[in-house]
Design an enzyme around this catalytic site. Structure first.
Site, PDB file in Angstrom:
ATOM      1  N   GLY A 341      63.974  82.392  20.565  1.00 33.81           N
ATOM      2  CA  GLY A 341      64.561  81.297  19.810  1.00 33.81           C
ATOM      3  C   GLY A 341      66.000  81.132  20.257  1.00 33.81           C
ATOM      4  N   HIS A 342      66.428  79.914  20.464  1.00 27.31           N
ATOM      5  CA  HIS A 342      67.807  79.685  20.921  1.00 27.31           C
ATOM      6  C   HIS A 342      68.286  78.341  20.395  1.00 27.31           C
ATOM      7  CE1 HIS A 342      71.377  79.634  23.424  1.00 27.31           C
ATOM      8  NE2 HIS A 342      71.020  78.453  23.885  1.00 27.31           N
ATOM      9  N   THR A 409      60.117  79.977  21.405  1.00 27.78           N
ATOM     10  CA  THR A 409      59.457  79.877  20.109  1.00 27.78           C
ATOM     11  C   THR A 409      60.232  79.042  19.088  1.00 27.78           C
ATOM     12  OG1 THR A 409      60.401  82.076  19.735  1.00 27.78           O
ATOM     13  CG2 THR A 409      58.056  81.965  20.238  1.00 27.78           C
ATOM     14  N   GLU A 410      61.526  78.865  19.299  1.00 25.90           N
ATOM     15  CA  GLU A 410      62.328  78.011  18.412  1.00 25.90           C
ATOM     16  C   GLU A 410      63.470  77.407  19.210  1.00 25.90           C
ATOM     17  OE1 GLU A 410      63.689  79.494  14.618  1.00 25.90           O
ATOM     18  OE2 GLU A 410      62.074  80.966  14.504  1.00 25.90           O
ATOM     19  N   ASN A 411      63.554  76.089  19.197  1.00 29.70           N
ATOM     20  CA  ASN A 411      64.706  75.404  19.791  1.00 29.70           C
ATOM     21  C   ASN A 411      64.790  74.013  19.190  1.00 29.70           C
ATOM     22  OD1 ASN A 411      65.489  73.494  22.577  1.00 29.70           O
ATOM     23  ND2 ASN A 411      66.934  75.001  21.810  1.00 29.70           N
TER      24      ASN A 411
END
Length: 566
Positions: A341-342, A409-411
Site C-alpha cells: 500500500g502506498h 494492494t492500496e493506492n
C-alpha cells in the site's frame, strides 16, 4: 515541473527510441512514460469490511474493537460510526455491478473476524450466517469473472479478545488468529487463491497501541506498538506455515501480507546524515515488518536506535522485542507475495530527540518529516501527490528483499471537500501519475503483477469518519438507500484498464475529456435524486407533523365548542 511536462509531451514527437525514451525518465522524475503493461497484469479495486459493510450487530455478528471505539464519544470526527457505513452487507449485488462496469480483474475485500466468529474464539461460537455471507460474496464475484483477493484482518479485532486479553499486546492472539485463519481456509479456500494475513499492520500497532488514534485507542508509551507488531509478525508466520502444511497442496493458493509505507527522500541527497535519516524512515516503516519476513530479523538500524534509546532511559533490555534463532528461521520466507500500500512521500532529515524526553516510536527514529508546499494535495494535508516516490519505493523493495512478487494492494487519494465532487480531477491526475510510476518500475525490472485502486466506494475512514472520500464512486449518505454515483475517476480508471496502460498522448488526453463530460451528466442525476430525497423527507417528516398539528387544533376547537354549548 511545467518544463518537464512539456518535454514529456514532446518526446514521442522527437522520435526517440523506446529504450532511449525510458532511460530519459530515470533522471526526470516529472516525466511521463507512454506504454502498456505486460499481458496478464491484474487490475482491481479494494475495500474493507468495517469501512463498508455496516450491519454491525445483525445476523449474529459480534462486536469489534472498532464498534466499541466509535461508540465512545470524542474518538471519531463528528462522533460518526461505521454502524451502517455503506450498507455493503445488503448491497453485494449492486457493488459487484460496479466492479463489472469498471471491468476489473480482481476485488480486494476483507473478512470481518467477529462476523464469522463473534467472540474471536473458535471453540466458543461460529456464526453460520456470517460464513454464508462471505460464501455468497465470493461466489458472486467468481460468477462475474472477478477474482477475490481476501484479507483476513483489516483492523476489526473481536472486542471480546481485547477485553479479555488486551488484544495484540497478548501472545495468545497468535493461536486465536490461526484458528480463525484456518476456518477461513476451510470454508473459502477452495475458491479463494490469494490470501492476505494483515492489511497495514503498521497502523494497527502504531495508531492502535501507541498514539491511540485508532481502536482500541491505547496509549502504551514506548513499548505498545513494538509489542503489538511483534505478535502480529509471529501470527503472520504461523498462518503462512498452517496454509503451507495443511492447505497448499489441495488448494494451490498463495498467502502474503499487505504493508503500507510512504517513501522517504533525503532533503539533501548529498548529505550522508539526511540519506541515513531517509533510510531509517523506510526501515522503521516498511522494514519493521518486511525485514523479519524476507531477511529473518528487524532492520539493524531499528535494533540499534531503539536499543540505544532504551539504554539511555536506564532500561535493562530494548523496548524492541527480540526474535529467538528458531523464530527468525520460522518467520523468514513466510510470504508468497508482498502486498504494497502506498499513498505519499516525505522529505526526511536528521533530527535528534533528547534522551530525557519520553521515548516512543516517533522519537526513536531521530528524524523529521517535511513536505514540499508545491506538491499537489487534492484532499487532506497528509496526502500529497508525489508519484515519483512510488517508483523509488518499488525499486527499494526489489533491492532489499530479493525482488519479490508484488501486488499493489492500496493506492489512492481522498477529497476532503464538504461538497460533492464527482468531477474529481485531482484523483484522475493522482491515479495517472502513480500508475505510470508502476509502469516505469516494471521497466526497471521490479516484479509487480497487479494494481488495486483504493477504493471502490466513499466509506467510513476510521477516526476521520466520513470526512475523507477515497471512492471511485460517491455515496449519498443522506439518502437512506445510499445510492452510488460514478465519479470521473471511475471512467478514467476504466479506460486505463481497457487499454492496459497508456498507449499514446492523444488517446490518454481523450480519456480525460470524456471522463469530465460523463461526470457532468452524473451531477445532474445526483441533483435530481437529491431533490427527490428532500421531497421524500418532507413527505415523511413534515406532512405527518402538519397532520398531527391539524388533529390537535381540531381537538382544541372541539373542546372550546363543547364548553360553549354546555
Amino acid at each position: 515541473m511545467d518544463t518537464l511536462r512539456g518535454w514529456a509531451v514532446l518526446l514521442p514527437l522527437l522520435g526517440l527510441g523506446t529504450a532511449e525514451e525510458f532511460q530519459w525518465t530515470k533522471n526526470n522524475p516529472g516525466s511521463f512514460y507512454y506504454g502498456t503493461f505486460p499481458a496478464g497484469f491484474l487490475w482491481g479495486v479494494g475495500s474493507s469490511a468495517y469501512q463498508t459493510e455496516g450491519a454491525w450487530d445483525k445476523d449474529g455478528k459480534g462486536p469489534s474493537i472498532w464498534d466499541a471505539f466509535t461508540h465512545r464519544k470524542g474518538k471519531v470526527f463528528r462522533n460518526e460510526t461505521g454502524d451502517s457505513a455503506c450498507d455493503g452487507y445488503y448491497r453485494v449485488k449492486d457493488d459487484i455491478q460496479l466492479l463489472k462496469e469498471l471491468k476489473v480483474n480482481h476485488y480486494l475485500l476483507s473478512i470481518s473476524w467477529p462476523r464469522i466468529m463473534p467472540t474471536g474464539i473458535k471453540a466458543e461460537q461460529l456464526n453460520e450466517k456470517g460464513i454464508q455471507f462471505y460464501n455468497d460474496t465470493i461466489n458472486s464475484l467468481l460468477e462475474n469473472n472477478i477474482t477475490p483477493i481476501v484479507s483476513l484482518y483489516h483492523w476489526d479485532l473481536p472486542q471480546v479478545l481485547q477485553e479479555k486479553y488486551g488484544g495484540w499486546q497478548n501472545i495468545s492472539m497468535i493461536n486465536y488468529f490461526n484458528d480463525y485463519a484456518n476456518l477461513c481456509f476451510e470454508k473459502f479456500g477452495d475458491r479463494v487463491k490469494h490470501w492476505i494475513t494483515f492489511s497495514n499492520p503498521w497502523a494497527v500497532a502504531e495508531n492502535g497501541y501507541e498514539t491511540g488514534e485508532h481502536a482500541p485507542g491505547l496509549k502504551l508509551g514506548g513499548c505498545g506498538a513494538y509489542k503489538a507488531a511483534h505478535h502480529i509478525i509471529k501470527t503472520h508466520a504461523k498462518v503462512w506455515h498452517s496454509y503451507n502444511n495443511t492447505w497448499r497442496r489441495e488448494q494451490q493458493g498463495m498467502v502474503g501480507i499487505s504493508l503500507t509505507s510512504g517513501w522517504g527522500e533525503p532533503v539533501d541527497p548529498h548529505s550522508q546524515t539526511d540519506r541515513d535519516a531517509a533510510e531509517r524512515y523506510i526501515q522503521f516503516h516498511l522494514g519493521w515488518f518486511a525485514n523479519p519476513i524476507y531477511r529473518g530479523d528487524y532492520p539493524e538500524v531499528m535494533k540499534n536506535y531503539v536499543g540505544r534509546k532504551s539504554a539511555q532511559q536506564g532500561l535493562g533490555t530494548s523496548r524492541l522485542p527480540t526474535f529467538s534463532v528458531q523464530e527468525k528461521t520460522y518467520i523468514k520466507g513466510t510470504s508468497d507475495f508482498l502486498g504494497i500500500g502506498h499513498f505519499t512521500t516525505r522529505y526526511v532529515l536528521q533530527k535528534n530527540f533528547p534522551f530525557l524526553q519520553v521515548s516512543g516510536y516517533h522519537t526513536d527514529r531521530d528524524l523529521a518529516e517535511l513536505v514540499d508546499p508545491n506538491w499537489p494535495a487534492p484532499g487532506p494535508k497528509w496526502l500529497y501527490s508525489v508519484p515519483w516516490g512510488f517508483r523509488r519505493l518499488l525499486n527499494f523493495i526489489k533491492t532489499q528483499y530479493g525482488n519479490p512478487l508484488i501486488y499493489v494492494t492500496e493506492n489512492g487519494v481522498s477529497e476532503a471537500a464538504q461538497c460533492t465532487e464527482l468531477c474529481d480531477e485531482g484523483r484522475i491526475q493522482y491515479l495517472k501519475g502513480y500508475i505510470n510510476e508502476i509502469l516505469k518500475a516494471l521497466n526497471d525490472g521490479v516484479n509487480v503483477k497487479g494494481y488495486t485502486a483504493w477504493s471502490l466506494l466513499d466509506k467510513f475512514e476510521w477516526n476521520k469518519g466520513f470526512s475523507e472520500k477515497f471512492g471511485l464512486y460517491h455515496i449519498d449518505f443522506k439518502n437512506k438507500n445510499k445510492p452510488r454515483y460514478p465519479k470521473a475517476s471511475a471512467d478514467y480508471y476504466k479506460k486505463i484498464i481497457s487499454a492496459n496502460g497508456f498507449p499514446n498522448p492523444r488517446e490518454v488526453e481523450n480519456w480525460y475529456r470524456k471522463a469530465m463530460d460523463s461526470c457532468s451528466s452524473t451531477h445532474h442525476l445526483l441533483a435530481a435524486d437529491s431533490l427527490i430525497t428532500h421531497m421524500e423527507m418532507v413527505t415523511e417528516i413534515v406532512l405527518p407533523t402538519v397532520f398531527t398539528l391539524c388533529i390537535l387544533i381540531c381537538i382544541v376547537l372541539l373542546i372550546f365548542y363543547l364548553r360553549n354549548h354546555t
